[in-house]
Design a protein around this motif. Structure first.
Motif, PDB file in Angstrom:
ATOM      1  N   LEU A  23       2.800  -5.344   1.122  1.00  0.00           N
ATOM      2  CA  LEU A  23       3.768  -5.072   2.177  1.00  0.00           C
ATOM      3  C   LEU A  23       4.497  -3.740   1.969  1.00  0.00           C
ATOM      4  CD1 LEU A  23       5.135  -5.951   4.759  1.00  0.00           C
ATOM      5  CD2 LEU A  23       6.743  -7.284   3.393  1.00  0.00           C
ATOM      6  N   PRO A  24       4.906  -3.377   0.716  1.00  0.00           N
ATOM      7  CA  PRO A  24       5.532  -2.056   0.547  1.00  0.00           C
ATOM      8  C   PRO A  24       4.623  -0.905   0.975  1.00  0.00           C
ATOM      9  CG  PRO A  24       5.937  -3.432  -1.371  1.00  0.00           C
ATOM     10  CD  PRO A  24       4.937  -4.166  -0.532  1.00  0.00           C
ATOM     11  N   THR A  25       3.302  -1.086   0.838  1.00  0.00           N
ATOM     12  CA  THR A  25       2.370  -0.052   1.291  1.00  0.00           C
ATOM     13  C   THR A  25       2.528   0.176   2.791  1.00  0.00           C
ATOM     14  OG1 THR A  25       0.779  -0.705  -0.406  1.00  0.00           O
ATOM     15  CG2 THR A  25      -0.057   0.606   1.430  1.00  0.00           C
ATOM     16  N   PHE A  26       2.530  -0.910   3.539  1.00  0.00           N
ATOM     17  CA  PHE A  26       2.578  -0.784   4.990  1.00  0.00           C
ATOM     18  C   PHE A  26       3.994  -0.515   5.494  1.00  0.00           C
ATOM     19  CE2 PHE A  26      -1.357  -2.936   4.065  1.00  0.00           C
ATOM     20  CZ  PHE A  26      -2.239  -2.267   4.897  1.00  0.00           C
ATOM     21  N   ALA A  27       5.008  -0.938   4.740  1.00  0.00           N
ATOM     22  CA  ALA A  27       6.381  -0.573   5.097  1.00  0.00           C
ATOM     23  C   ALA A  27       6.567   0.937   4.956  1.00  0.00           C
ATOM     24  CB  ALA A  27       7.366  -1.320   4.214  1.00  0.00           C
ATOM     25  N   SER A  28       5.971   1.528   3.922  1.00  0.00           N
ATOM     26  CA  SER A  28       6.023   2.983   3.759  1.00  0.00           C
ATOM     27  C   SER A  28       5.164   3.682   4.810  1.00  0.00           C
ATOM     28  CB  SER A  28       5.546   3.376   2.353  1.00  0.00           C
ATOM     29  OG  SER A  28       6.419   2.875   1.371  1.00  0.00           O
ATOM     30  N   LEU A  29       4.052   3.069   5.176  1.00  0.00           N
ATOM     31  CA  LEU A  29       3.196   3.649   6.208  1.00  0.00           C
ATOM     32  C   LEU A  29       3.945   3.716   7.535  1.00  0.00           C
ATOM     33  CD1 LEU A  29      -0.564   2.904   6.694  1.00  0.00           C
ATOM     34  CD2 LEU A  29       0.943   2.963   8.665  1.00  0.00           C
ATOM     35  N   VAL A  30       4.751   2.698   7.812  1.00  0.00           N
ATOM     36  CA  VAL A  30       5.556   2.698   9.032  1.00  0.00           C
ATOM     37  C   VAL A  30       6.504   3.892   9.040  1.00  0.00           C
ATOM     38  CG1 VAL A  30       7.432   1.486  10.210  1.00  0.00           C
ATOM     39  CG2 VAL A  30       5.397   0.241   9.509  1.00  0.00           C
ATOM     40  N   ALA A  90       6.863  -0.370  -6.299  1.00  0.00           N
ATOM     41  CA  ALA A  90       6.871   1.094  -6.311  1.00  0.00           C
ATOM     42  C   ALA A  90       5.465   1.656  -6.173  1.00  0.00           C
ATOM     43  CB  ALA A  90       7.517   1.596  -7.603  1.00  0.00           C
ATOM     44  N   PHE A  91       4.508   1.043  -6.897  1.00  0.00           N
ATOM     45  CA  PHE A  91       3.149   1.567  -6.823  1.00  0.00           C
ATOM     46  C   PHE A  91       2.519   1.238  -5.471  1.00  0.00           C
ATOM     47  CE2 PHE A  91      -1.413   1.705  -7.474  1.00  0.00           C
ATOM     48  CZ  PHE A  91      -1.541   2.955  -8.080  1.00  0.00           C
ATOM     49  N   ALA A  92       2.771   0.040  -4.966  1.00  0.00           N
ATOM     50  CA  ALA A  92       2.233  -0.310  -3.656  1.00  0.00           C
ATOM     51  C   ALA A  92       2.732   0.665  -2.601  1.00  0.00           C
ATOM     52  CB  ALA A  92       2.629  -1.737  -3.295  1.00  0.00           C
ATOM     53  N   SER A  93       3.991   1.054  -2.703  1.00  0.00           N
ATOM     54  CA  SER A  93       4.541   2.010  -1.751  1.00  0.00           C
ATOM     55  C   SER A  93       3.829   3.358  -1.850  1.00  0.00           C
ATOM     56  CB  SER A  93       6.043   2.180  -2.001  1.00  0.00           C
ATOM     57  OG  SER A  93       6.607   3.107  -1.107  1.00  0.00           O
ATOM     58  N   SER A  94       3.453   3.752  -3.064  1.00  0.00           N
ATOM     59  CA  SER A  94       2.785   5.040  -3.256  1.00  0.00           C
ATOM     60  C   SER A  94       1.392   5.081  -2.645  1.00  0.00           C
ATOM     61  CB  SER A  94       2.701   5.364  -4.754  1.00  0.00           C
ATOM     62  OG  SER A  94       1.661   4.629  -5.383  1.00  0.00           O
ATOM     63  N   LEU A  95       0.830   3.920  -2.336  1.00  0.00           N
ATOM     64  CA  LEU A  95      -0.512   3.870  -1.757  1.00  0.00           C
ATOM     65  C   LEU A  95      -0.527   4.167  -0.261  1.00  0.00           C
ATOM     66  CD1 LEU A  95      -2.013   0.687  -3.478  1.00  0.00           C
ATOM     67  CD2 LEU A  95      -2.539   3.078  -3.981  1.00  0.00           C
ATOM     68  N   ALA A  96       0.640   4.253   0.363  1.00  0.00           N
ATOM     69  CA  ALA A  96       0.689   4.413   1.816  1.00  0.00           C
ATOM     70  C   ALA A  96      -0.116   5.614   2.314  1.00  0.00           C
ATOM     71  CB  ALA A  96       2.137   4.500   2.283  1.00  0.00           C
ATOM     72  N   PRO A  97       0.025   6.811   1.715  1.00  0.00           N
ATOM     73  CA  PRO A  97      -0.754   7.950   2.242  1.00  0.00           C
ATOM     74  C   PRO A  97      -2.260   7.744   2.174  1.00  0.00           C
ATOM     75  CG  PRO A  97       1.038   8.719   0.841  1.00  0.00           C
ATOM     76  CD  PRO A  97       0.955   7.235   0.656  1.00  0.00           C
ATOM     77  N   VAL A  98      -2.750   7.228   1.024  1.00  0.00           N
ATOM     78  CA  VAL A  98      -4.201   7.087   0.896  1.00  0.00           C
ATOM     79  C   VAL A  98      -4.727   5.982   1.799  1.00  0.00           C
ATOM     80  CG1 VAL A  98      -4.121   5.504  -1.083  1.00  0.00           C
ATOM     81  CG2 VAL A  98      -6.113   6.968  -0.743  1.00  0.00           C
ATOM     82  N   VAL A  99      -4.000   4.872   1.929  1.00  0.00           N
ATOM     83  CA  VAL A  99      -4.437   3.804   2.833  1.00  0.00           C
ATOM     84  C   VAL A  99      -4.416   4.305   4.279  1.00  0.00           C
ATOM     85  CG1 VAL A  99      -3.814   1.541   3.776  1.00  0.00           C
ATOM     86  CG2 VAL A  99      -3.762   1.920   1.305  1.00  0.00           C
ATOM     87  N   SER A 100      -3.395   5.069   4.621  1.00  0.00           N
ATOM     88  CA  SER A 100      -3.321   5.616   5.967  1.00  0.00           C
ATOM     89  C   SER A 100      -4.521   6.506   6.263  1.00  0.00           C
ATOM     90  CB  SER A 100      -2.028   6.423   6.139  1.00  0.00           C
ATOM     91  OG  SER A 100      -1.987   7.044   7.411  1.00  0.00           O
ATOM     92  N   GLU A 101      -4.859   7.370   5.315  1.00  0.00           N
ATOM     93  CA  GLU A 101      -5.980   8.279   5.533  1.00  0.00           C
ATOM     94  C   GLU A 101      -7.308   7.533   5.611  1.00  0.00           C
ATOM     95  OE1 GLU A 101      -6.048  11.477   6.315  1.00  0.00           O
ATOM     96  OE2 GLU A 101      -3.886  11.223   6.474  1.00  0.00           O
ATOM     97  N   ILE A 102      -7.472   6.487   4.778  1.00  0.00           N
ATOM     98  CA  ILE A 102      -8.706   5.700   4.836  1.00  0.00           C
ATOM     99  C   ILE A 102      -8.823   5.001   6.183  1.00  0.00           C
ATOM    100  CG2 ILE A 102      -9.906   3.702   3.868  1.00  0.00           C
ATOM    101  CD1 ILE A 102      -8.838   4.505   1.135  1.00  0.00           C
ATOM    102  N   LEU A 103      -7.717   4.471   6.685  1.00  0.00           N
ATOM    103  CA  LEU A 103      -7.741   3.805   7.994  1.00  0.00           C
ATOM    104  C   LEU A 103      -8.015   4.804   9.111  1.00  0.00           C
ATOM    105  CD1 LEU A 103      -4.747   1.302   7.608  1.00  0.00           C
ATOM    106  CD2 LEU A 103      -7.198   0.806   7.463  1.00  0.00           C
ATOM    107  N   VAL A 104      -7.510   6.026   8.969  1.00  0.00           N
ATOM    108  CA  VAL A 104      -7.800   7.057   9.963  1.00  0.00           C
ATOM    109  C   VAL A 104      -9.271   7.445   9.927  1.00  0.00           C
ATOM    110  CG1 VAL A 104      -7.374   9.473  10.609  1.00  0.00           C
ATOM    111  CG2 VAL A 104      -5.452   7.970  10.054  1.00  0.00           C
TER     112      VAL A 104
END
Length: 744
Positions: free
Chosen positions: A537-544, A720-734
């Motif tokens: 969830l922190p990954t996607f909260a940061s992605l938001v 903290a680490f899950a939040s740091s994954l937001a950029p890479v997950v976002s780019e993979i989804l793009v």
């Protein structure tokens, strides 16, 4: 579990002794009650079974040694109270609790103190503070409720185990001792007012015990079926075991008339029953403590009954001197063995023979020493006794013996005062920070910036994953722990549910409370799965925050895999609610038609239907059945693999460990099931993402990357680490065309 050992000079049969002995100080008088060697032998069997189970994980039912001790405790304590009332017409609570304190507290305080000292030097800060908290509960006989409220699963704990967890059974017995004497006295008072005799009083005591025992057993049956983790520690679910021993004590005058020819067969029947229960009772079978504990309980009762009034013959396994000596020191053996097992595992690999040798040697040495230097001397001393009793005691025997007794009392008092002082000092120490492990020079010791700090959010997914891989290589080569921010101590001490709130619990709040981002955002992502999903969830909260055009809704539930198969859980409420949660999530997705559904599940677990670990085919089949209804309801189904599981940082991160101790390898099971997800994604036109591709190097995964701890426990990402994954997950989804490219 606790082992109650009455003084060796006291008979364990509740009936009055009839023998006489000649005293050098006067005429013949009543003899001191002889020791029952069979009960000491039962203590020996019980404690060795428990130690074998904890150390070797064999035999499968070694933990039933606790149940043996519960029966003995109920028998001995009830017999003591009955004898006192028969002799004096009352029950002295002062004398009763004084004996309990002298018998229990010295060794218990000693082990708690030694455990806190060892934890201070061998545990990380967070685990040490938890141990201090456990120590406070243990000292005040509330350990069982402490572990029950914490949700501890005695049989299948995935978090770091407490070195004081075994104090739970001591707490159960002491809670029984706190209530039972008062209840018996109340019965005796009421009978006396009704002018009933001794037989009448004993009958009412027996009736009361039978009712309470039956009620406790019924409660235990229900709680073992609905919430076994709680039932294991619950006093209410365990009281029937002590009650069986109490029933035997009340019926002792009748049971003592058992014919001699029946005693030996009954004793051996009981011993065989205990042996069978040790080997056939299993934590995997369920139904514990009820009904399965009834086997060792009734078997122990048979052995106890066989020796009332006269000893059973030919029971050499429990009546020989070695068995009796081990029974004598069984309380110390029990107290010491578990913290030694836990602490030795910090400094020695569990697989090495040296580990087992060290554990057994330390357990034996410390148990013998504490029994002869602390436990037995304080119990025999006049500590806490009335002044008149101390004076009378001091006049007995030659001068050298009187001096020794006085020194024992003084030493016991000073020892207890010293232990109490140490506990206070350590508690104060626990409120201060524990120094982090030193950082020494070596490969990878230099601190690198975290991925989010070092990589532009607009960078390509290839650049981002390359950065992670490089950091993984450096972390795997590190010889010592670098300075991390947040530190692993901070991660372990934090509340993992701060962001998730209560959304992944059994009782889920409204959709609005479990959604993040602008409610009008055009891109809608829905998270489903178990706690490994909510850890993202922190990954996607940061992605938001990176993408204002995205909003998320979480339907994940702790312990509930998104599957048509039900997976077992110690908390049966989770099992009961899981199917409804999945159905509700499917209905929501069908109505909301989100842009994508993100699916994350733990890859292990036992099926409720079989009680066994799911096969690869069962696991994938259950996942496909749950996902298939989503096809056509959402444009994209994304399988986001959970991180590779590994050693719990609460255990592997210590002042004496290195990063290699916390590193993990990608398991074959995970590889197979991630591959299955990938095949399923191709079949339904979905997407599969495996973070191990960039969090690991050649199948090995570190506990930290850059300055961030990766996992908060064995299976879940740190926030903290899950939040740091937001950029890479976002780019993979793009790049996978799940999300459109962000507006410039």
């Amino acid at each position: 579990m606790r082992i109650v050992a009455e003084p060796r000079t006291q008979e364990t049969d509740p009936r009055p002794a009839r023998t006489k002995e000649r005293s050098s100080h006067g005429p013949a008088k009543a003899a001191k009650r002889p020791l029952r060697p069979d009960i000491q032998g039962l203590r020996m069997i019980a404690v060795l079974a428990v130690i074998a189970d904890h150390l070797f994980h064999w035999p499968s039912g070694g933990f039933v040694g606790v149940d043996v001790f519960f029966v003995l405790s109920g028998f001995l304590i009830t017999g003591l109270l009955i004898r006192e009332h028969d002799k004096t017409g009352s029950i002295s609570f002062t004398s009763f609790y004084r004996r309990r304190v002298k018998r229990i507290m010295p060794a218990a305080l000693l082990v708690v103190t030694a455990t806190l000292v060892a934890a201070y030097f061998l545990f990380n800060k967070a685990r040490f503070l938890h141990t201090v908290e456990d120590g406070v509960w243990a000292i005040f006989f509330g350990a069982n409720w402490n572990f029950a409220f914490a949700g501890t699963d005695y049989f299948g704990a995935t978090s770091a185990v407490s070195p004081l967890q075994h104090y739970w059974s001591l707490a159960v017995e002491e809670q029984f001792y706190f209530v039972w004497p008062w209840l018996m006295l109340l019965i005796y008072v009421l009978v006396a007012r009704a002018r009933g005799g001794r037989a009448h009083a004993r009958a009412i005591v027996l009736g009361t015990i039978l009712v309470l025992t039956a009620a406790s057993f019924a409660w235990s049956l229900w709680e073992s079926a609905t919430n076994p983790a709680w039932a294991y520690f619950s006093t209410f679910a365990r009281a029937w075991e002590l009650g069986v021993g109490a029933v035997i004590a009340v019926l002792a005058p009748t049971l003592g008339r058992l014919p001699g020819w029946a005693r030996t067969p009954l004793a051996w029947l009981g011993l065989i029953g205990i042996a069978v229960s040790v080997f056939i009772v299993s934590s995997e079978a369920g139904g514990f403590p009820a009904p399965w504990a009834s086997l060792p309980v009734l078997a122990t009762a048979a052995v106890v009954i066989s020796g009332i009034g006269a000893p059973a013959r030919f029971v050499w396994p429990i009546s020989n001197p070695v068995s009796n000596y081990i029974g004598d020191i069984s309380y110390s053996l029990y107290l010491w063995h578990w913290p030694i097992i836990v602490f030795t595992a910090v400094v020695l690999p569990r697989e090495e023979p040296l580990y087992f040798v060290v554990v057994l040697a330390l357990t034996l040495i410390l148990s013998i020493s504490s029994y002869h230097l602390v436990e037995d001397p304080v119990r025999r001393s006049s500590l806490f006794e009335p002044r008149t009793a101390r004076r009378k005691r001091s006049r007995r025997g030659p001068r050298w013996l009187r001096a020794l007794r006085e020194s024992e009392t003084l030493a016991g008092g000073l020892g207890l005062a010293a232990v109490a002082a140490i506990v206070v000092v350590l508690t104060v120490m626990s409120l201060q920070s524990v120094a982090p492990p030193p950082v020494t020079a070596g490969a990878g010791a230099a601190v690198r910036p975290s991925p989010t700090a070092s990589v532009d959010s607009a960078a390509s997914s290839a650049d981002l994953t390359d950065t992670f891989r490089q950091q993984a290589q450096e972390a795997l080569a590190a010889q010592s722990w670098p300075e991390l921010s947040p530190s692993i101590d901070d991660v372990l001490a934090s509340n993992p549910g701060e962001i998730e709130s209560s959304c992944d619990g059994v009782n889920r709040p409204s959709v609005d409370q479990c959604s993040w981002g602008d409610p009008q955002a055009p891109i809608h992502l829905v998270l489903v799965g178990d706690s490994t999903s909510s850890a993202y969830l922190p990954t996607f909260a940061s992605l938001v925050q990176l993408r204002p055009d995205v909003r998320i809704t979480m339907w994940a539930m702790n312990g509930c895999r998104f599957s048509s198969n039900l997976y077992d859980n110690a908390n049966k409420q989770i099992v009961s609610a899981c199917a409804d949660r999945i159905a509700a999530a499917q209905a929501f997705i069908s109505e909301a038609a989100p842009t994508a559904v993100i699916v994350t599940n733990n890859y292990g677990g036992d099926l409720v239907s079989t009680g066994k670990s799911a096969t690869d085919e069962e696991w994938l089949g259950g996942l496909e059945s749950a996902v298939q209804p989503l096809v056509g309801k959402t444009p994209h189904v994304v399988f986001l693999a959970s991180p590779p599981g590994g050693p719990d940082p609460a255990e592997c991160y210590t002042p004496v460990s290195s990063p290699a101790d916390c590193a993990t390898e990608v398991s074959k099971t995970r590889q197979t099931r991630v591959s299955g997800e990938s095949s399923l994604a191709a079949k339904i036109g979905g997407v599969s993402i495996d973070p191990a591709d960039f969090l690991c190097d050649e199948g090995k995964c570190p506990e930290f990357l850059g300055t961030l701890p990766v996992r908060r426990d064995a299976n879940h990402l740190s926030a903290a680490f899950a939040s740091s994954l937001a950029p890479v997950v976002s780019e993979i989804l793009v790049s996978s065309e799940v999300l459109p490219a962000p507006a410039s």
